[in-house]
Design a protein around this motif. Structure first.
Motif, short mmCIF file in Angstrom:
data_model
loop_
_atom_site.label_atom_id
_atom_site.label_comp_id
_atom_site.label_asym_id
_atom_site.label_seq_id
_atom_site.Cartn_x
_atom_site.Cartn_y
_atom_site.Cartn_z
N HIS A 69 45.56 5.77 -28.66
CA HIS A 69 44.46 4.88 -29.05
C HIS A 69 44.74 4.17 -30.37
O HIS A 69 44.06 3.18 -30.68
CB HIS A 69 43.15 5.68 -29.18
N ILE A 70 45.69 4.67 -31.12
CA ILE A 70 45.99 4.08 -32.42
C ILE A 70 47.30 3.28 -32.40
O ILE A 70 47.43 2.27 -33.07
CB ILE A 70 46.06 5.18 -33.50
N TYR A 71 48.25 3.72 -31.59
CA TYR A 71 49.55 3.06 -31.56
C TYR A 71 49.39 1.60 -31.12
O TYR A 71 48.73 1.31 -30.11
CB TYR A 71 50.51 3.78 -30.62
N GLN A 72 49.99 0.69 -31.86
CA GLN A 72 49.89 -0.75 -31.59
C GLN A 72 51.10 -1.17 -30.74
O GLN A 72 52.14 -1.55 -31.25
CB GLN A 72 49.83 -1.53 -32.90
N PHE A 73 50.92 -1.11 -29.43
CA PHE A 73 52.02 -1.38 -28.51
C PHE A 73 52.52 -2.84 -28.58
O PHE A 73 53.65 -3.14 -28.19
CB PHE A 73 51.60 -1.05 -27.07
N ASN A 74 51.66 -3.73 -29.07
CA ASN A 74 52.04 -5.15 -29.14
C ASN A 74 52.79 -5.48 -30.43
O ASN A 74 53.15 -6.63 -30.69
CB ASN A 74 50.81 -6.05 -29.02
N GLN A 75 53.02 -4.47 -31.27
CA GLN A 75 53.74 -4.66 -32.51
C GLN A 75 55.08 -3.92 -32.45
O GLN A 75 55.28 -3.02 -31.64
CB GLN A 75 52.91 -4.12 -33.70
N GLY A 76 56.00 -4.27 -33.34
CA GLY A 76 57.27 -3.57 -33.43
C GLY A 76 58.19 -3.84 -32.26
O GLY A 76 58.21 -4.96 -31.71
N ILE A 77 58.95 -2.83 -31.84
CA ILE A 77 59.91 -3.03 -30.74
C ILE A 77 59.17 -3.39 -29.47
O ILE A 77 58.05 -2.93 -29.23
CB ILE A 77 60.80 -1.78 -30.55
N SER A 78 59.81 -4.21 -28.63
CA SER A 78 59.13 -4.82 -27.48
C SER A 78 59.26 -4.03 -26.18
O SER A 78 58.76 -4.48 -25.14
CB SER A 78 59.67 -6.23 -27.26
N ILE A 79 59.89 -2.87 -26.21
CA ILE A 79 60.14 -2.13 -24.97
C ILE A 79 58.86 -1.78 -24.22
O ILE A 79 58.84 -1.71 -22.98
CB ILE A 79 60.95 -0.85 -25.27
N PHE A 80 57.76 -1.61 -24.94
CA PHE A 80 56.51 -1.18 -24.30
C PHE A 80 55.72 -2.33 -23.67
O PHE A 80 54.82 -2.10 -22.87
CB PHE A 80 55.63 -0.46 -25.33
N ASN A 81 56.04 -3.55 -24.04
CA ASN A 81 55.30 -4.70 -23.52
C ASN A 81 55.60 -5.00 -22.07
O ASN A 81 54.94 -5.83 -21.44
CB ASN A 81 55.59 -5.94 -24.37
#
Length: 363
Positions: free
Chosen positions: A275-287
């Motif tokens: 709920h806190i991790y910003q998946f749209n920031q940093g490395i793009s593997i999660f997008n």
């Protein structure tokens, strides 16, 4: 021969006494005298359990009781009873002395917790009686306190007293974890906002306990434990009962996913939360994933691929179900979980307790 045995025992020549007892025939009363003297010999050599066993066996074998043997056995059992009573009194006295010594140690009055680690069913059965004597409960009730699958929060109280019980349990080969709430709250926790890059080293952007940003380079070689857990999110729902009256009911709305990584060298927890991790920031593997659930699973796979073999702990939920029975203790814990909740709960504090205890236990 009976007189010779009695003289040998009186003179403490137990080896000679045994040889004569062994030579007694098994006919008539000699059979009873034989076992009686085996019991008396065991008693004189302070093998009280064996002596009592032999004495009681003679009583069972006495179809036509010999008055003299019966009297001797009654006297023997009474002596054993008095000796055991004196020994128990001395043991109790020594334990009380040891408890006082623990209570006089530094920080002994601090609030603390004592957690029992799971053991085998066989070990549980073997130590149940002795465990019951230590905690002053009947064997059946005490046995229920010994876990075989998960960590169990056994008791909260003064640090000194709980350390005393930890020592007593250790003598039964029962492993425990005992730490003060002060120690729990001293553990450093960094909440990961996102992974900035994954080139030569993993760089994390985190929030500290004051919500200030801090960049951390994660050395995966230093990770000792990995904690996977889900923490419920509750809400109050309104229902209509059979009398058509509105009632409120606490229900589980959703779950928070956590993954804690422990760095024992710095007594630090690196905490990932979906709920806190910003998946749209940093490395793009999660997008590449569409749902937060899939993004979270990809993050876990990413971490697993980069972390060497570490100790993995997945039994938070049963631990928490027991821990929330100690609300006053949990209220003293800083959860380091800054998530808005519509309905207050102590599960956040229970998770912090669980993760911190495992970290401290590995130091």
């Amino acid at each position: 021969m009976i007189e010779q045995i009695a003289i040998a025992i009186k003179n403490k020549d137990y080896e000679k006494a045994k040889k004569i007892i062994d030579q007694l025939p098994l006919e008539d009363d000699n059979f009873l005298w034989k076992n009686y003297y085996y019991g008396l010999l065991a008693e004189k050599q302070n093998n009280l359990e064996e002596a009592e066993k032999k004495y009681r066996q003679v009583i069972k074998d006495s179809i036509f009781p010999n008055p003299q043997i019966t009297k001797n056995i009654r006297d023997g059992l009474e002596r054993i009873k008095l000796i055991k009573k004196a020994e128990q009194k001395e043991i109790k006295k020594q334990k009380q002395k040891t408890l006082i010594e623990f209570q006089q140690k530094e920080n002994s009055q601090d609030l603390a917790v004592l957690v029992i680690k799971p053991t085998t069913i066989e070990q549980k059965n073997n130590i149940a009686k002795q465990f019951a004597e230590i905690i002053n409960l009947d064997s059946y009730t005490a046995k229920l306190q010994i876990p075989t699958r998960n960590l169990r929060l056994y008791q909260t109280g003064n640090y000194g007293e709980l350390q005393y019980y930890q020592q007593e349990f250790k003598q039964l080969n029962l492993s425990t974890i005992c730490h003060s709430i002060k120690e729990i709250n001293q553990v450093i926790v960094y909440q990961v906002k996102y992974i900035k890059n994954d080139e030569e080293k993993i760089t994390l952007l985190c929030n500290d306990k004051n919500s200030k940003e801090k960049e951390i380079i994660l050395n995966t070689q230093e990770i000792t434990n990995k904690i996977n857990a889900i923490v419920p999110i509750f809400e109050l729902t309104v229902h209509t009962n059979n009398k058509r009256k509105l009632t409120r009911k606490k229900e589980t709305l959703d779950y928070l996913n956590f993954c804690d990584l422990h760095l024992k060298n710095t007594k630090t927890i690196i905490r990932f939360n979906d709920h806190i991790y910003q998946f749209n920031q940093g490395i793009s593997i999660f997008n590449q994933d569409k749902t937060n659930r899939n993004k979270w699973l990809t993050l876990l796979r990413f971490l697993n691929d980069r972390i060497d073999q570490v100790s993995i702990h997945n039994d938070f939920t049963p631990f928490a179900e027991g821990a929330i029975q100690f609300p006053e203790m949990l209220k003293q814990i800083t959860s380091n979980i800054n998530i808005f909740r519509k309905q207050e709960t102590l599960w956040d504090e229970a998770f912090q307790l669980y993760s911190a205890l495992i970290l401290l236990d590995s130091l």
